[in-house]
Design an enzyme around this catalytic site. Structure first.
Site, PDB file in Angstrom:
ATOM      1  N   TYR A 186      32.251-106.782 -37.634  1.00  0.00           N
ATOM      2  CA  TYR A 186      32.417-107.969 -38.265  1.00  0.00           C
ATOM      3  C   TYR A 186      31.087-108.796 -37.925  1.00  0.00           C
ATOM      4  CZ  TYR A 186      37.159-107.646 -39.732  1.00  0.00           C
ATOM      5  OH  TYR A 186      38.268-107.143 -40.452  1.00  0.00           O
ATOM      6  N   HIS A 230      46.705-109.207 -48.022  1.00  0.00           N
ATOM      7  CA  HIS A 230      45.690-108.328 -47.302  1.00  0.00           C
ATOM      8  C   HIS A 230      46.601-107.590 -46.127  1.00  0.00           C
ATOM      9  CE1 HIS A 230      41.951-107.170 -45.750  1.00  0.00           C
ATOM     10  NE2 HIS A 230      42.136-107.765 -44.589  1.00  0.00           N
TER      11      HIS A 230
END
Ligand SMILES: *[C@@H]1O[C@H](CO)[C@@H](O)[C@H](O)[C@H]1NC(C)=O
Ligand SMILES: *[C@@H]1O[C@H](CO)[C@@H](O)[C@H](O)[C@H]1NC(C)=O
Length: 604
Positions: free
Chosen positions: A233, A416
């Site tokens: 990330y 998601h």
């Protein structure tokens, strides 16, 4: 030759085929050309290339009852097109069609396995037209969205569909055969594939980006060296333009560096205020890394998001995301999720998003709300389960709706979950009764995550409950799956977009590891992953994760555990208002489902 053939056909009609010395293919070519030129465009609203090599293209359009397809395949033999439960052939609803001697044929079939699909007892596809043009076969046909033949035809819903395709350069030899198995087709070999498509996706509202009032802004990574590890990330802060008055963001579009289509898995844009933290324009840091400025964690409200497979998002005509006022972000933090399972090193990335914004503001300011289950390792999913559900609630909404004094209108949803996720749905529940869904996909595909327009918009009032459920399949896993950011870990989230804007940005429930641990006879465990056991004494050298991994899981055990978790208490977790966080709350019961008419199908 071309000029001659139609003339010959005119002169001698069908006997020409036999009498003429001209090769048969050439004569057919003339007939094909004639049919081709009379073929109208068909007003198709959607299109997709099913094959990466562009050999099979699909056009389609739909109304409330039917869908019309036009398949273009690079073959003069047969073509196959089907809807599969999972991407494979078994259980697929298939059509096989071809053009022979200038005449088109179609058969409605069902695939019982990896062999030639047999004919359905009922033929429920309507062939509208078809031709060959020398290189391609084009077939146009129509079917019902909700089939009458529920045994052999699959319903087409707003869920992600696994579309399968094939072709072979030979027509069936016995193409007139209407026996039980229909005309016999040869094996397609490697001319086949599968693609996830949301067939009933609403088309985005039209927006003329060439219009002189539309401004653009590119928010991209600055040549980031992507680490050679599975999950990264990457966080970076970017300044938004200083605007002298209010503007509306009206469209976002991905900018993916060529070749990075699977590396760039998703991007989330968080809003930040100046004064919270100085933006650091140095290319960024790994999110949550010790070197990442602590203050970046203040950028918590999501502004927009994009994920793999998505084409971008255009706001409906009456809504925009506000920029340039005191309540709006001054800069953003971009969180890029790089998915690098092969751990490729040395790759540099400059992907990002393009924003389209305008001073011509629209009627409403959009807000974004992230609902579901907190992505924390206390979200536990047992291994070896055919189906396991996790449920998240939004307990924090009512005070904001009270303050707003009116309901909110939800116009978009992006479900998601990660690799184990097979379905995501958010139920809108009023007085204990299921009203509708605020986004739903019963056949979720991790590799196709689109922001989906909700039409009609869903109105959420004070007192309503939003219940987000995710279904996971872990039959390929031997160890527990926990909540977290990497794609091997799981999430259960629905990003919803709505108006008018309120300040609430995240409304999750967090699962309590101690509540779940009682299922295994553990009565006191620590909160830090992997959750050390403190009681009972005979387990103190183990962790809750060890015990779950050693548990003799079966589908029945997974279901018992699912019920145990569903019946326990959960904690609420809201942003930016953390005042009530981590309180244990009883979970509302499942809503009652009003009778629908699903037993009788209209029109059958
Ligand atoms: C034949 O049809 C295909 C698919 O529609 C098209 O791409 C191609 O250009 C056509 N070829 C000719 C010669 O018209
Ligand atoms: C836990 O480990 C410690 C240190 O290895 C040992 O002394 C103790 O007996 C163990 N306790 C149990 C219940 O196995």
């Amino acid at each position: 030759m071309r000029g001659v053939c139609p003339l010959l056909l005119l002169l001698c009609g069908s006997t020409c085929l036999l009498a003429s010395a001209i090769p048969k293919e050439e004569i057919l070519g003339a007939v094909r050309d004639f049919q081709h030129s009379s073929h109208d465009a068909g007003d198709f609203t959607h299109q997709a290339s099913l094959d990466v090599l562009g050999r099979f293209n699909l056009l389609w359009k739909f109304d409330s009852e039917t869908i019309t397809f036009e398949a273009h395949a690079q073959t003069t033999g047969y073509i196959g097109l089907g809807l599969s439960p999972n991407g494979g052939m078994e259980g697929s609803d298939v059509i096989i069609g071809w053009v022979k001697d200038g005449q088109a044929f179609i058969t409605d079939r069902f695939a019982e396995g990896y062999f030639e699909p047999r004919l359905d007892a009922h033929q429920d596809v309507e062939l509208l037209s078809g031709y060959e043009n020398g290189t391609h076969t084009v077939l146009r046909f129509r079917r019902r969205l909700r089939p009458c033949d529920t045994a052999e035809d699959r319903e087409i819903t707003e869920d992600t569909q696994r579309v399968i395709w094939s072709f072979n350069d030979h027509d069936p030899v016995d193409h007139g055969n209407v026996g039980q198995n229909g005309p016999h087709v040869l094996y397609h070999g490697r001319n086949r594939g599968t693609k996830s498509i949301i067939l009933l996706q609403k088309n985005p509202p039209s927006l003329d980006v060439q219009d002189s009032s539309i401004l653009t802004l590119e928010l991209t990574s600055a040549n980031v060296l992507v680490p050679a590890k599975e999950t990264t990330y990457w966080c970076n802060t970017l300044r938004l333009p200083t605007l002298d008055r209010k503007h509306h963001l009206v469209k976002i579009e991905p900018i993916i560096q060529p070749g990075h289509e699977s590396l760039v898995h998703h991007m989330v844009v968080y809003q930040c205020k100046l004064g919270q933290v100085p933006p650091m324009l140095d290319g960024g840091h790994e999110c949550q890394h010790p070197n990442m400025p602590e203050e970046w964690n203040n950028c918590k409200s999501i502004m927009t998001a994009w994920a793999i497979g998505g084409k971008g998002f255009t706001y409906p005509d009456h809504v925009g995301f506000s920029l340039g006022t005191d309540d709006d972000p001054d800069y953003v933090m971009m969180e890029m999720h790089y998915d690098n399972p092969k751990r490729i090193s040395g790759e540099r990335d400059s992907s990002g998003l393009r924003f389209y914004y305008t001073p011509n503001v629209r009627q409403y300011d959009a807000g974004v709300l992230d609902i579901g289950v907190s992505s924390h390792p206390a979200h536990v999913i047992p291994p070896g389960a055919e189906s396991f559900d996790t449920t998240g609630f939004c307990f924090g909404l009512d005070p904001y709706l009270q303050e707003l004094g009116q309901p909110i209108h939800v116009f978009a949803s992006m479900p998601h979950a990660h690799l184990a996720g097979t379905a995501v749905r958010t139920k809108l529940v009023r007085n204990g009764v299921l009203q509708s869904y605020v986004g739903r996909d019963e056949t979720y595909d991790f590799d196709l995550q689109e922001i989906r327009l909700l039409d009609p918009e869903v109105v959420v009032k004070e007192g309503d409950q939003l219940i987000t459920e995710c279904t996971y399949k872990t039959t390929d896993r031997t160890q527990v799956t926990v909540g977290g950011l990497s794609s091997r870990e799981e999430m259960c989230i629905n990003f919803i977009q709505y108006y008018p804007r309120i300040k609430l940005s995240t409304c999750y429930t967090a699962l309590d590891i101690n509540q779940q641990a009682t299922f295994f006879g553990i009565y006191y465990a620590g909160w830090e992953y992997p959750f050390p056991i403190y009681y009972p004494a005979n387990l103190v050298n183990q962790t809750v994760i060890d015990v779950i991994n050693q548990h003799p899981w079966t589908n029945e055990e997974a279901e018992r555990f699912e019920q145990h978790v569903r019946n326990g208490q959960v904690m609420s977790y809201n942003l930016p208002d953390e005042a009530n966080d981590y309180q244990l709350i009883d979970q509302p019961a499942d809503p009652t489902v009003p009778d629908d008419n699903s037993v009788s199908i209209p029109g059958c």
